[in-house]
Each structure stands twice: as C-alpha cells, then as structure tokens.
Design an enzyme around this catalytic site. Structure first.
Site, PDB file in Angstrom:
ATOM      1  N   GLY A 208       0.845  -1.075  -0.078  1.00 44.77           N
ATOM      2  CA  GLY A 208      -0.084  -0.255   0.156  1.00 44.77           C
ATOM      3  C   GLY A 208       0.790   1.341   0.037  1.00 44.77           C
ATOM      4  O   GLY A 208       1.804   1.345  -0.706  1.00 44.77           O
ATOM      5  N   ILE A 209       0.479   2.216   0.586  1.00 39.76           N
ATOM      6  CA  ILE A 209       0.848   3.598   0.634  1.00 39.76           C
ATOM      7  C   ILE A 209       1.353   3.686   2.116  1.00 39.76           C
ATOM      8  O   ILE A 209       0.798   3.182   2.982  1.00 39.76           O
ATOM      9  CB  ILE A 209       0.038   4.666   0.216  1.00 39.76           C
ATOM     10  N   GLY A 210       2.561   4.451   2.359  1.00 39.72           N
ATOM     11  CA  GLY A 210       2.984   4.743   3.768  1.00 39.72           C
ATOM     12  C   GLY A 210       4.437   4.462   3.712  1.00 39.72           C
ATOM     13  O   GLY A 210       5.225   4.021   3.089  1.00 39.72           O
ATOM     14  N   ILE A 212       5.818   2.087   5.782  1.00 38.08           N
ATOM     15  CA  ILE A 212       6.322   0.883   5.731  1.00 38.08           C
ATOM     16  C   ILE A 212       6.580   0.428   4.452  1.00 38.08           C
ATOM     17  O   ILE A 212       7.641  -0.339   4.153  1.00 38.08           O
ATOM     18  CB  ILE A 212       5.424  -0.081   6.658  1.00 38.08           C
ATOM     19  N   GLU A 231      -3.020  -3.612  -5.371  1.00 38.16           N
ATOM     20  CA  GLU A 231      -4.132  -2.718  -5.360  1.00 38.16           C
ATOM     21  C   GLU A 231      -3.946  -1.168  -5.664  1.00 38.16           C
ATOM     22  O   GLU A 231      -4.817  -0.447  -6.142  1.00 38.16           O
ATOM     23  CB  GLU A 231      -4.774  -2.789  -3.789  1.00 38.16           C
ATOM     24  N   ILE A 306      -4.156  -2.952  12.485  1.00 43.04           N
ATOM     25  CA  ILE A 306      -4.316  -2.268  13.785  1.00 43.04           C
ATOM     26  C   ILE A 306      -3.937  -2.994  14.920  1.00 43.04           C
ATOM     27  O   ILE A 306      -2.948  -2.315  15.882  1.00 43.04           O
ATOM     28  CB  ILE A 306      -5.610  -1.845  13.993  1.00 43.04           C
ATOM     29  N   GLY A 329      -8.763  -4.755   0.128  1.00 40.36           N
ATOM     30  CA  GLY A 329      -8.323  -5.797  -0.414  1.00 40.36           C
ATOM     31  C   GLY A 329      -7.266  -6.591   0.167  1.00 40.36           C
ATOM     32  O   GLY A 329      -6.758  -7.546  -0.274  1.00 40.36           O
ATOM     33  N   LYS A 354       1.486   4.843  18.649  1.00 40.16           N
ATOM     34  CA  LYS A 354       2.098   6.021  18.961  1.00 40.16           C
ATOM     35  C   LYS A 354       2.071   6.238  20.613  1.00 40.16           C
ATOM     36  O   LYS A 354       2.820   7.072  21.117  1.00 40.16           O
ATOM     37  CB  LYS A 354       1.546   7.161  18.432  1.00 40.16           C
TER      38      LYS A 354
END
Length: 424
Positions: A208-210, A212, A231, A306, A329, A354
C-alpha cells in the site's frame, strides 16, 4: 455527446432519495461534491457512497444529516465522524467484489461523479489515478457527471471512456489530491529490512501507501526482475521501475505491465504514470481477483493491521467496535499470495502505537473485526523480528508472537494469555 455545464447546473440532476457514487482517492471529484453539498437545503435522503476519498467531504457535515447519508465501502478520515454522528454507515465488502454490488443491482445507482482527463483527439477520456469500482458505476448509473481536469494524468487500461458516455462535463483546472513521501522512522526501517529479507528475485509485489511500504521498497535496490500487481502504489516504486528492478517480466498475470486499480502520491508520481503504457489501471474485480493474483509466481502480499492477537487473528478495520477503515483488499491479496507458487502473505506493523500501547495483544479488543483469520495468516513482522505462523499450532504461535512484541510488553502479554494455554 456530453455537454459542458457548470458544476452547479450538473448536480441539479440529483434528486431527493437518489444514490450517488463518487470516484475514490486522488481522483475525488471535489468540485462536484461541493456543488452537491451546496444543494443541501433542497435535498433529502440522498445517499453518497464511495471508498476512501480525499479532501473535505462537505456533504458529510452532521448539520446536513437530513439531506445526505454517507455509505462508506472503506472509511476515510474525512467521513469517519459520520458513523458516530448517525449520518453515515459502513458496508463491509472485499474490494474485489465491490463492482458486483452495482452490476448485480444489489445497490442501484442513480448518479455517478467521476474525475477524468480531457478528451483526446478521438474523444476518449481517462479515469486517471482511480479505476476501482468506477467503471461498474458508470455502466450502471442513470446519469454520469465528469469533472474534466487537464492535470489528471492519462492512464491506460479499464479507465478509458468516450466522452459520449458522459452526460455532463464540468471543466476544472486544479492539482490532483496527493501525499508527499513521509520520512521513514528507525522502527519502520527495521520492519522494511525484515520484509525485504523474505522477498526473492522474480517476486511480484503488492503493498500500500505509507512509510512501511516505502521502507520495504528502499531495501530492494539490489533485487532483480520484480513484478508489481497491487491494489495501489505510490512514489516508492518509481526508482525501482526506472532502474529495471521492477520490470514485471516474470509475472503470471499481465506480464510486462505494472498492475494497479488506484494510486496516490506526489506530483512526481502523477507525471510518471501520465501516458505511460507500462502502468495498467484495471478494475478492482480484475486486480483483486484471487484467481489472477495467485497466477503470479512468488507473489508477496504486504499488508498492515491495527492489532494482531497471539494466535494470529488480524484486526485491520476497527479499534474495538469503532470502525476505522475497512476490509479493502487485504484478504484478496493475502489469499492470492498464499496460493501462489512460492508466495508469501505478510502482515507488517510497528509493535506499539504512538501512545506506547502494544499492537501485539493476548486477545483482540471487544468488538474488533477479524479481517484476516488465523488460518490465513503466514508471516507477522514488527521491528522486533519475523513471526512465521504457517503450519504452527496455537501454542507455537504464541511463542512466535511474543518474540516480536515490544520487550516492555512481552512478559505481560504472555502472562495474560497463559491462563488459556491449557485450552489450546
């Protein structure tokens, strides 16, 4: 042939009781949604449905609750408040199946809002950065309204449509929603190293995005012949494509092309994909189809969560009973990668929040949703190492999971779970 009108005039076709689908992510047609919100006093019980969208969702304001109801297929930050306020709902659905909700008439669509590139000399526009379920929505809605933007990159694949398929066109010239590349923390860098250690040459990647995913991609510069069937993707893949690390030469599905259903990133990303035939944007029913994903040898699916319990149950859509995002997905790709020849299904997450709370937990919070079941999961990775759960008993999984929890939480987690060990 569609006709050019103002946004205010175009959205006049929306009537009380209608259902409106809005194109997702970077392609969010914000001029149209704002014009719709401006009609709040004239409308009642309009359902606005969509995946994650960017920008301000004016129609989601609690004071407009009698006018608009938000139905999220994946909950973005801009509409998360609607579930508690009562003017929003969440519909759980795999991204691979979302187009079928429209094609099978499970959800009837009156109007669809899309965001496209200007027509070319042949009259064809592109859905640009986001295809997802928009093609099915266009095919099944009574009215199609397009925000036409010269800054929308022109991409290839399923998102090409002729202007004659559009009922109303609204001209706009504004930047596409984006996210700049975030810095990578020490913990994320360690996670990236662990994930990269599992990736072999000629693997095909989904992420995905981010930070990591970017941390993983930063570790792959010496890999060879990687593929991309994902995806979504962001800026992190650009350097690897340009250096021929990602060339997609050994994929089983759409060999020689990088495959995605939507993308979001910086202007650099949008410039890179514009008129780039190497990038193929397909509908989510194709991209997220487990049968197609598994055809890629050494398919590696990298997803997050999460929280994860000590037996491997993965919660990725809620914090306890509070819905936070969606199914998306994750299961499409976890299962596809697991069934791939030499494939690996990976959940990667920091070991603590956090606030310092452990994300590796003895038991999921009450009401938490299980997106990936314990029988589907293979690898769980934190900055503290790799838990290989494939083929492990529940007792063996507990040992593996405790090792990757944060050291300050390990003893407590193991102690709290110990009373149930005789049951498993």
């Amino acid at each position: 042939m569609g006709k050019y009108v103002s946004a205010a005039e175009a959205v006049k076709v929306v009537k009380s009781g209608d259902r409106v689908y809005v194109q997702a992510a970077a392609a969010t047609p914000s001029l149209l949604t704002k014009a719709l919100a401006d009609r709040a006093s004239e409308l009642r019980n309009v359902e606005v449905c969509h995946l994650h969208t960017e920008g301000e969702a004016y129609y989601a304001k609690p004071e407009f609750a009698e006018s608009f109801h938000v139905n999220s297929f994946f909950i973005g930050a801009n509409v998360r408040h609607t579930l508690k306020a009562g003017n929003g709902s969440y519909t759980p659905v795999f991204l691979s199946e979302l187009p079928n909700l429209f094609r099978k008439k499970v959800l009837l669509l009156d109007v669809v809002f899309i965001h496209v590139s200007p027509p070319d000399k042949h009259g064809y526009c592109s859905l640009g950065t986001s295809v997802e379920a928009s093609v099915a929505a266009i095919e099944n809605a009574n009215v199609v309204i397009a925000q036409v933007n010269p800054q929308m990159p022109r991409t290839f694949g399923d998102g090409i449509l002729h202007e004659s398929e559009i009922d109303y066109l609204v001209e706009v010239n504004q930047p596409i929603f984006g996210h700049e590349v975030a810095p990578i923390s020490n913990e994320e860098a360690k996670i990236g190293q662990y994930v990269a250690s599992l990736i072999e040459d000629r693997s095909t990647l989904q992420m995905g995005i981010g930070s990591i995913p970017n941390a993983v991609l930063a570790q792959l510069t010496n890999h060879k012949d990687l593929g991309l069937h994902t995806e979504m993707f962001s800026d992190g893949v650009i350097d690897l494509i340009e250096s021929d690390v990602i060339n997609c030469n050994y994929k089983g599905t759409l060999r020689g092309r990088a495959l995605a259903t939507f993308l979001i990133g910086s202007k650099r990303l949008y410039d890179f994909v514009n008129d780039n035939p190497f990038i193929e944007m397909k509908e989510s029913s194709f991209v997220n189809d487990t049968a197609r994903i598994r055809k890629n040898p050494k398919m590696v699916a990298i997803n997050s969560a999460i929280e994860v319990d000590l037996t491997g149950q993965v919660c990725a859509d809620s914090i306890g009973m509070k819905m936070y995002s969606g199914v998306g997905g994750q299961m499409d790709f976890i299962r596809g990668a697991s069934l791939s020849e030499g494939g690996k299904a990976i959940i990667a997450l920091p070991s603590v929040t956090k606030k310092g709370e452990s994300r590796i937990v003895p038991f999921l919070k009450q009401g938490a949703g299980v997106v990936t079941t314990r029988s589907h999961v293979q690898y769980i990775i934190t900055e503290n190492g790799i838990a290989d759960l494939y083929g492990k008993t529940l007792k063996q999984r507990v040992v593996e999971m405790v090792k990757i929890a944060h050291p300050i939480h390990q003893e407590r987690i193991e102690r709290e779970f110990a009373e149930c060990l005789n049951c498993v």
